[in-house]
Design an enzyme around this catalytic site. Structure first.
Site, PDB file in Angstrom:
ATOM      1  N   LYS A 235      40.684  47.047  41.580  1.00  0.00           N
ATOM      2  CA  LYS A 235      42.034  47.616  41.607  1.00  0.00           C
ATOM      3  C   LYS A 235      42.064  49.103  41.276  1.00  0.00           C
ATOM      4  O   LYS A 235      42.952  49.830  41.708  1.00  0.00           O
ATOM      5  CB  LYS A 235      42.950  46.837  40.668  1.00  0.00           C
ATOM      6  CG  LYS A 235      43.322  45.471  41.243  1.00  0.00           C
ATOM      7  CD  LYS A 235      44.445  44.834  40.463  1.00  0.00           C
ATOM      8  CE  LYS A 235      44.981  43.616  41.184  1.00  0.00           C
ATOM      9  NZ  LYS A 235      44.067  42.452  41.045  1.00  0.00           N
TER      10      LYS A 235
ATOM     11  N   GLU B 257      54.477  47.479  39.759  1.00  0.00           N
ATOM     12  CA  GLU B 257      54.735  46.089  39.424  1.00  0.00           C
ATOM     13  C   GLU B 257      53.417  45.472  38.970  1.00  0.00           C
ATOM     14  O   GLU B 257      52.351  45.923  39.360  1.00  0.00           O
ATOM     15  CB  GLU B 257      55.239  45.347  40.668  1.00  0.00           C
ATOM     16  CG  GLU B 257      54.142  44.868  41.648  1.00  0.00           C
ATOM     17  CD  GLU B 257      53.331  45.998  42.301  1.00  0.00           C
ATOM     18  OE1 GLU B 257      53.810  47.151  42.320  1.00  0.00           O
ATOM     19  OE2 GLU B 257      52.208  45.729  42.766  1.00  0.00           O
TER      20      GLU B 257
ATOM     21  N   SER C  34      35.043  40.762  43.246  1.00  0.00           N
ATOM     22  CA  SER C  34      36.171  41.672  43.026  1.00  0.00           C
ATOM     23  C   SER C  34      36.367  42.075  41.565  1.00  0.00           C
ATOM     24  O   SER C  34      36.887  43.142  41.274  1.00  0.00           O
ATOM     25  CB  SER C  34      37.460  41.062  43.575  1.00  0.00           C
ATOM     26  OG  SER C  34      37.669  39.772  43.035  1.00  0.00           O
TER      27      SER C  34
HETATM   28  C1  LIG Z   1      44.165  41.237  41.709  1.00  0.00           C
HETATM   29  C2  LIG Z   1      42.832  40.659  41.930  1.00  0.00           C
HETATM   30  C3  LIG Z   1      42.516  39.965  43.112  1.00  0.00           C
HETATM   31  C4  LIG Z   1      43.521  39.676  44.200  1.00  0.00           C
HETATM   32  O1  LIG Z   1      44.076  40.783  44.805  1.00  0.00           O
HETATM   33  P1  LIG Z   1      43.687  41.265  46.285  1.00  0.00           P
HETATM   34  O2  LIG Z   1      44.698  42.281  46.611  1.00  0.00           O
HETATM   35  O3  LIG Z   1      43.722  40.065  47.190  1.00  0.00           O
HETATM   36  O4  LIG Z   1      42.303  41.821  46.201  1.00  0.00           O
HETATM   37  C5  LIG Z   1      41.231  39.489  43.270  1.00  0.00           C
HETATM   38  N1  LIG Z   1      40.299  39.652  42.319  1.00  0.00           N
HETATM   39  C6  LIG Z   1      40.560  40.307  41.161  1.00  0.00           C
HETATM   40  C7  LIG Z   1      39.472  40.447  40.159  1.00  0.00           C
HETATM   41  C8  LIG Z   1      41.830  40.821  40.931  1.00  0.00           C
HETATM   42  O5  LIG Z   1      42.077  41.459  39.776  1.00  0.00           O
END
Ligand SMILES: *Cc1c(COP(=O)(O)O)cnc(C)c1O
Length: 394
Positions: free
Chosen positions: A88, A110, A375
């Site tokens: 993010k 948000e 992610s």
């Molecule tokens: C917020 C988040 C997601 C989901 O958001 P996307 O916009 O689909 O990437 C996935 N993995 C993590 C670690 C997150 O913090």
């Protein structure tokens, strides 16, 4: 390839379904983004912060034990190693810098689980921007640690008490604030959702994931992977990985959504289970009941708990450029354990959905090469794991 078109459409998806007052804000943003994304001063600053502050490039790690276990060649794109522990920050840095270049001293955002709020509060502290974060009252109670993090970083957290008191209500409040205060305020949206230009802009800021991964895999094995695999909430980490491979037609994209309690419920699987509708300013797949009312999403992974999905994913689904599947809470838990115990990497519960799906892929496609977008890291989820195990006496 030109996606989206000038009006923000990816095929029949996307666009800008908003009142006139909001349209004015979005037009100003679109023009500024088109200007600064080509500006060498802007690009230099963003590269600098991504490298020196966030920790890019992230490793593309060959997971040897996991690969042996599955009979696949698995590479992990390590977004979990970034500052604040997830992808993010890529988007937050890009947009906060844009706010700075646009001369807006105040940023609003948000947040649902609080992850995006923490990323925004972080970059606002770094870039000396005033920061207000809208968060549903229900989420504030569930995510006390992230609320505290945001406050420590100097942000104000504004409770939202309308509707279901969760993410979609926080989004609505943020848009309302923006329309009133656009002169000095930038709205920093957290995923590839909402009205044009956000889906395009957030994708562009996250595409650094796929650009790096493409160069790294070519260097490591001199050929492109067979599959790209990522979890899909709003869809930003997955699109960030997929998009730079769009024209590599042999590389297959797989997006993994959250099915929540079980496959019968499919509580968050927007693309797998939802229908086409207009939600938060754009046309896309959405979870709605037979009267068109938006349903509440549920997943063990706080970041996948969203009833909408980005319009570019809807387009990839409709044109079959990507395939979308759903994985439930219990399977995500297995994915979480698998990576922790085979590789010494504790994945975020969101990413664990993608990790689990490797089992399914391995059944039919032995020997193939897969890049998984990791992610985020899972330290934030240990409390959820503790309760999950206690309830089931694991
Ligand atoms: C917020 C988040 C997601 C989901 O958001 P996307 O916009 O689909 O990437 C996935 N993995 C993590 C670690 C997150 O913090």
């Amino acid at each position: 390839m030109k996606l989206p078109d000038k009006k923000g459409y990816f095929g029949q998806f996307g666009g800008k379904y908003v009142p006139e007052t909001l349209s004015v804000c979005l037009n100003e943003l679109t023009i500024a983004y088109q200007k600064y994304k080509k500006d060498s001063g802007f690009k230099k600053k963003l590269d600098f912060y991504l490298r020196e502050y966030a920790g890019r490039p992230t490793a593309l790690y060959f997971a040897e034990r996991l690969s042996k276990h599955l009979g696949l060649k698995v590479y992990l794109k390590r977004e979990d190693l970034l500052h604040t522990g997830a992808h993010k920050i890529n988007n937050a840095l890009g947009q906060a810098l844009l706010a700075k270049f646009m001369g807006k001293p105040r940023v609003i955002a948000e947040t649902g689980a609080g992850q995006h709020g923490v990323a925004v509060a972080t970059v606002c502290s770094l870039l000396c921007l005033e920061c207000d974060i809208y968060m549903g009252q229900a989420d504030i109670q569930r995510q006390a640690m992230n609320v505290l993090r945001m406050k420590v970083l100097g942000a104000r957290v504004i409770p939202v008490k309308s509707g279901s008191k969760t993410l979609k209500d926080a989004c609505n409040e943020a848009f309302r604030d923006w329309v009133t205060n656009v002169r000095n305020t930038y709205y920093l949206l957290g995923s590839v959702v909402g009205p044009h230009p956000y889906p395009m802009m957030v994708r562009d800021f996250q595409a650094v994931i796929g650009r790096e991964a493409r160069a790294q895999i070519l260097k490591k094995q001199a050929k492109l992977p067979d599959y790209l695999l990522a979890c899909v909430g709003g869809g930003s980490n997955s699109l960030g990985l997929f998009y730079p491979f769009f024209n590599d037609r042999k590389v297959k994209f797989i997006g993994v959504e959250a099915a929540g309690f079980g496959l019968s419920g499919l509580h968050s699987a927007t693309l797998v289970k939802g229908g086409v509708g207009v939600f938060q300013g754009s046309r896309s797949y959405v979870l709605q009941d037979k009267f068109g009312q938006i349903k509440n999403a549920h997943s063990i992974a706080p970041g996948l708990d969203y009833p909408g999905v980005g319009p570019e994913h809807s387009y990839y689904k409709a044109s079959q450029r990507a395939q979308y599947l759903a994985v439930g809470d219990a399977q995500a838990y297995q994915g979480f354990k698998l990576l922790s115990q085979l590789e010494g990497i504790i994945p975020a519960l969101e990413s664990s959905h993608a990790v689990y799906y490797l089992n399914q892929l391995a059944k039919k496609h032995k020997g193939k090469t897969v890049i998984v977008c990791l992610s985020g890291r899972g330290d934030k989820d240990l409390d959820i794991i503790k309760h999950y195990e206690a309830e089931r006496k694991i």
